[in-house]
Design a protein around this motif. Structure first.
Motif, PDB file in Angstrom:
ATOM      1  N   UNK A   1       3.511  -4.368  -6.336  1.00 43.93           N
ATOM      2  CA  UNK A   1       3.835  -5.751  -6.335  1.00 43.93           C
ATOM      3  C   UNK A   1       5.163  -5.708  -5.727  1.00 43.93           C
ATOM      4  N   UNK A   2       5.380  -6.520  -4.507  1.00 46.87           N
ATOM      5  CA  UNK A   2       6.542  -6.516  -3.656  1.00 46.87           C
ATOM      6  C   UNK A   2       7.060  -8.038  -3.870  1.00 46.87           C
ATOM      7  N   UNK A   3       8.260  -8.246  -4.555  1.00 42.72           N
ATOM      8  CA  UNK A   3       8.907  -9.486  -4.751  1.00 42.72           C
ATOM      9  C   UNK A   3       9.590  -9.907  -3.595  1.00 42.72           C
TER      10      UNK A   3
ATOM     11  N   UNK B   1       5.693   5.017   1.945  1.00 42.31           N
ATOM     12  CA  UNK B   1       6.033   6.187   1.802  1.00 42.31           C
ATOM     13  C   UNK B   1       5.632   7.178   0.576  1.00 42.31           C
ATOM     14  N   UNK B   2       5.465   6.114  -0.130  1.00 37.23           N
ATOM     15  CA  UNK B   2       5.106   6.707  -1.627  1.00 37.23           C
ATOM     16  C   UNK B   2       3.420   7.085  -1.774  1.00 37.23           C
ATOM     17  N   UNK B   3       2.618   6.645  -0.496  1.00 38.22           N
ATOM     18  CA  UNK B   3       1.318   6.958  -0.673  1.00 38.22           C
ATOM     19  C   UNK B   3       0.601   5.729  -1.278  1.00 38.22           C
ATOM     20  N   UNK B   4       1.259   4.632  -1.227  1.00 43.74           N
ATOM     21  CA  UNK B   4       0.529   3.491  -1.958  1.00 43.74           C
ATOM     22  C   UNK B   4      -0.110   2.871  -0.914  1.00 43.74           C
ATOM     23  N   UNK B   5      -1.313   2.386  -0.987  1.00 44.41           N
ATOM     24  CA  UNK B   5      -2.142   1.906   0.040  1.00 44.41           C
ATOM     25  C   UNK B   5      -1.939   0.318   0.168  1.00 44.41           C
ATOM     26  N   UNK B   6      -1.831  -0.332  -1.150  1.00 37.06           N
ATOM     27  CA  UNK B   6      -1.930  -1.684  -0.896  1.00 37.06           C
ATOM     28  C   UNK B   6      -0.654  -2.434  -1.358  1.00 37.06           C
ATOM     29  N   UNK B   7       0.115  -3.461  -0.862  1.00 35.94           N
ATOM     30  CA  UNK B   7       1.081  -4.291  -1.252  1.00 35.94           C
ATOM     31  C   UNK B   7       0.707  -5.732  -1.526  1.00 35.94           C
TER      32      UNK B   7
ATOM     33  N   UNK C   1      -2.086  -5.471   2.993  1.00 37.11           N
ATOM     34  CA  UNK C   1      -1.073  -6.690   2.571  1.00 37.11           C
ATOM     35  C   UNK C   1      -1.810  -7.854   1.860  1.00 37.11           C
ATOM     36  N   UNK C   2      -1.490  -8.147   0.809  1.00 38.09           N
ATOM     37  CA  UNK C   2      -2.143  -9.054  -0.058  1.00 38.09           C
ATOM     38  C   UNK C   2      -1.258 -10.332  -0.181  1.00 38.09           C
ATOM     39  N   UNK C   3      -1.581 -11.684   0.223  1.00 38.84           N
ATOM     40  CA  UNK C   3      -0.630 -12.584  -0.127  1.00 38.84           C
ATOM     41  C   UNK C   3      -0.848 -13.076  -1.513  1.00 38.84           C
ATOM     42  N   UNK C   4      -0.192 -13.373  -2.680  1.00 37.91           N
ATOM     43  CA  UNK C   4      -0.444 -13.605  -3.793  1.00 37.91           C
ATOM     44  C   UNK C   4      -0.484 -15.320  -3.637  1.00 37.91           C
ATOM     45  N   UNK C   5      -0.365 -15.859  -4.887  1.00 37.70           N
ATOM     46  CA  UNK C   5      -0.365 -17.468  -4.938  1.00 37.70           C
ATOM     47  C   UNK C   5       0.579 -18.246  -4.060  1.00 37.70           C
ATOM     48  N   UNK C   6      -0.046 -19.166  -3.214  1.00 43.44           N
ATOM     49  CA  UNK C   6       0.698 -19.819  -2.241  1.00 43.44           C
ATOM     50  C   UNK C   6       0.302 -21.349  -2.387  1.00 43.44           C
TER      51      UNK C   6
ATOM     52  N   UNK D   1     -17.959  -3.310   4.112  1.00 42.12           N
ATOM     53  CA  UNK D   1     -16.545  -3.889   3.739  1.00 42.12           C
ATOM     54  C   UNK D   1     -15.611  -2.446   3.248  1.00 42.12           C
ATOM     55  N   UNK D   2     -14.454  -2.530   3.390  1.00 38.85           N
ATOM     56  CA  UNK D   2     -13.402  -1.422   3.017  1.00 38.85           C
ATOM     57  C   UNK D   2     -12.855  -1.406   1.644  1.00 38.85           C
ATOM     58  N   UNK D   3     -13.093  -0.344   0.794  1.00 44.97           N
ATOM     59  CA  UNK D   3     -12.754  -0.582  -0.506  1.00 44.97           C
ATOM     60  C   UNK D   3     -11.882   0.533  -0.758  1.00 44.97           C
ATOM     61  N   UNK D   4     -10.790  -0.024  -1.537  1.00 48.95           N
ATOM     62  CA  UNK D   4      -9.650   0.872  -1.885  1.00 48.95           C
ATOM     63  C   UNK D   4     -10.147   1.094  -3.718  1.00 48.95           C
ATOM     64  N   UNK D   5      -9.968   2.423  -4.043  1.00 48.91           N
ATOM     65  CA  UNK D   5     -10.618   2.897  -5.388  1.00 48.91           C
ATOM     66  C   UNK D   5      -9.167   2.977  -6.329  1.00 48.91           C
ATOM     67  N   UNK D   6      -9.275   2.306  -7.731  1.00 47.43           N
ATOM     68  CA  UNK D   6      -8.332   2.517  -8.463  1.00 47.43           C
ATOM     69  C   UNK D   6      -8.300   3.498  -9.228  1.00 47.43           C
ATOM     70  N   UNK D   7      -7.144   3.732 -10.461  1.00 50.22           N
ATOM     71  CA  UNK D   7      -7.051   5.080 -10.770  1.00 50.22           C
ATOM     72  C   UNK D   7      -7.688   5.254 -12.275  1.00 50.22           C
ATOM     73  N   UNK D   8      -8.340   4.228 -12.925  1.00 50.71           N
ATOM     74  CA  UNK D   8      -8.922   4.195 -14.194  1.00 50.71           C
ATOM     75  C   UNK D   8     -10.335   4.554 -14.262  1.00 50.71           C
ATOM     76  N   UNK D   9     -10.475   5.385 -15.364  1.00 49.86           N
ATOM     77  CA  UNK D   9     -11.668   5.755 -15.502  1.00 49.86           C
ATOM     78  C   UNK D   9     -12.386   4.712 -16.631  1.00 49.86           C
ATOM     79  N   UNK D  10     -13.198   3.904 -16.394  1.00 49.86           N
ATOM     80  CA  UNK D  10     -13.785   3.178 -17.229  1.00 49.86           C
ATOM     81  C   UNK D  10     -15.064   3.020 -17.620  1.00 49.86           C
ATOM     82  N   UNK D  11     -15.455   3.663 -18.634  1.00 52.59           N
ATOM     83  CA  UNK D  11     -16.592   3.931 -19.352  1.00 52.59           C
ATOM     84  C   UNK D  11     -17.539   4.862 -18.213  1.00 52.59           C
TER      85      UNK D  11
END
Length: 441
Positions: free
Chosen positions: A146-148, A186-192, A232-237, A383-393
């Protein structure tokens, strides 16, 4: 001497998460080790929210959780509620320090002695003093950051305490936003995810300067050129600040994704006027139609408030029918709650709480139907999927660029990777299954 440990708990919005991360990095620079909130720490920092009643009530519970793990730990409260009602938080048993809007980023300056206080010490300001900007971004918790880019708000919506808690609208300098975006990539994060209080108002400088140094469109244009960012994703506008040029640009962008979250608050023009919103519902329809015209597959999320003073059954049904007929993808439903020092809290026509709850339940049900219909419209598409880091069940989840939630059996190698997939079916839990097509970096 053993390294001191600090833990954080964040209530509220994406903006709070970005600021917690920045505060955490300040602690790291001072030699502290960050640990999970459930672990034993020397300091517990709680970043508070003022938007809902629930967030206020949860504060006491969170303080108790910290004290249960370590009764001798130093407990600090920062954030919006700490600015609005500092003494109320200071009076909570176990709280040692409360910092307002201008002090929260200087928290390490206040922590010289970690011994418990007999009562909570308050360092807050008049909100007019919050006229400077502190840039923030969150990393480490997710595969997205999340980039302020903006803080504060000059709007005077009658139900909202945010201008009282965060001050005037002010923005980060464009070059600094680009520098932070580059650091994140540069930290390898794919989405802002771009975040702020009123990001469409981006460009106002510090010290109450009403002149826009840059526009939101110029920000979007510049970020699109930053190397290394995948998404890049635009949050609430705000709908009145989402311009055609921005929508058109996103539709052709290399990295901006087709996902918009646009606050509506009510589908009744009468209620919108009472709320002092800066548009009527006709403009909202125009924004949705424009997005769908150039991006038919775009995801559109909507904020809506139920039970605002003066909202009759007819007005609520007007909102319900308006949303039913609108080509949107999901709702965030807020049940109106009275906030001190707001105009709405003194208005007539108070809606009984049981009626508010009933209306909220109806709209939440509508949201489930809307999301299902949207997901169904995407079945068969690639579509293109970005996978997250949590193992949910036993499953790993991810989101497509247009915000369809997908899942596949857990595989740690998929974490923070992008894959082209074909969406095949909706599971019983409402999450989408897929077939792999192609793998990216």
């Amino acid at each position: 001497m053993a390294q001191k440990k600090v833990a954080f708990y964040t209530l509220g919005c994406k903006l709070n998460f970005s600021e917690t991360s920045t505060i955490a990095r300040n602690f790291k620079d001072e030699g502290f080790e960050r640990v999970d909130f459930k672990e034993e720490a020397d300091i517990y920092v709680i970043n508070t929210c003022s938007v809902t009643d629930n967030a206020d009530k949860r504060f006491k519970t969170i303080v108790k959780q910290a004290q249960k793990v370590n009764p001798d730990a130093f407990v600090a409260a920062v954030g919006c509620y700490a600015q609005l009602k500092p003494q109320e938080l200071a009076d909570v048993h176990g709280v040692d320090l409360v910092l307002g809007a201008t002090e929260k980023f200087k928290i390490t300056d206040y922590i010289n002695d970690l011994s418990k206080n007999d009562f909570g010490h308050v360092h807050s300001c008049e909100i007019e003093e919050a006229d400077f900007y502190v840039g923030s971004y969150s990393i480490g918790d997710r595969t997205r950051a999340f980039l302020k880019v903006q803080d504060g708000c000059d709007y005077k919506c009658t139900y909202c305490t945010i201008p009282l808690a965060r001050g005037i609208s002010r923005s980060d300098e464009l070059l600094n936003v680009l520098k932070n975006a580059k650091e994140i990539s540069e930290k390898g994060i794919k989405e802002i995810v771009l975040t702020g209080v009123n990001i469409g108002d981006y460009g106002k400088g510090e010290f109450g300067n009403k002149k826009h140094e840059h526009t939101f469109y110029e920000l979007v244009e510049a970020l699109d050129k930053v190397e290394g960012i995948e998404r890049l994703r635009i949050s609430s506008i705000e709908p009145n600040l989402l311009k055609n040029e921005t929508i058109d640009f996103v539709s052709k962008s290399r990295i901006f994704v087709p996902h918009f979250h646009i606050p509506l608050q009510s589908g009744s023009n009468e209620i919108l006027k009472l709320m002092r919103r800066r548009y009527m519902k006709e403009l909202y329809v125009d924004r949705v139609n424009k997005i769908k015209e150039v991006m038919p597959h775009a995801c559109i999320g909507v904020d809506v408030i139920v039970g605002f003073p003066g909202e009759t059954d007819e007005m609520f049904l007007e909102t319900y029918n308006f949303l039913t007929n609108l080509d949107i993808s999901y709702l965030h439903v807020f049940t109106y709650s009275e906030r001190d020092n707001t105009v709405a809290a003194t208005m007539e026509g108070v809606v009984p709480k049981n009626v508010r709850a009933k209306r909220s339940k109806m709209l939440r049900g509508l949201s489930v139907k809307k999301r299902r219909a949207y997901y169904e419209s995407q079945i068969g598409s690639t579509r293109t999927v970005l996978f997250e880091s949590e193992n949910k069940e036993g499953y790993i989840h991810g989101f497509t660029e247009n915000y369809v939630k997908v899942k596949t059996p857990w595989n740690p190698e998929l974490v923070n990777t992008l894959h082209e997939v074909t969406l095949t079916k909706i599971d019983d839990d409402g999450i989408v299954r897929f077939d792999f097509v192609k793998t990216y970096a």
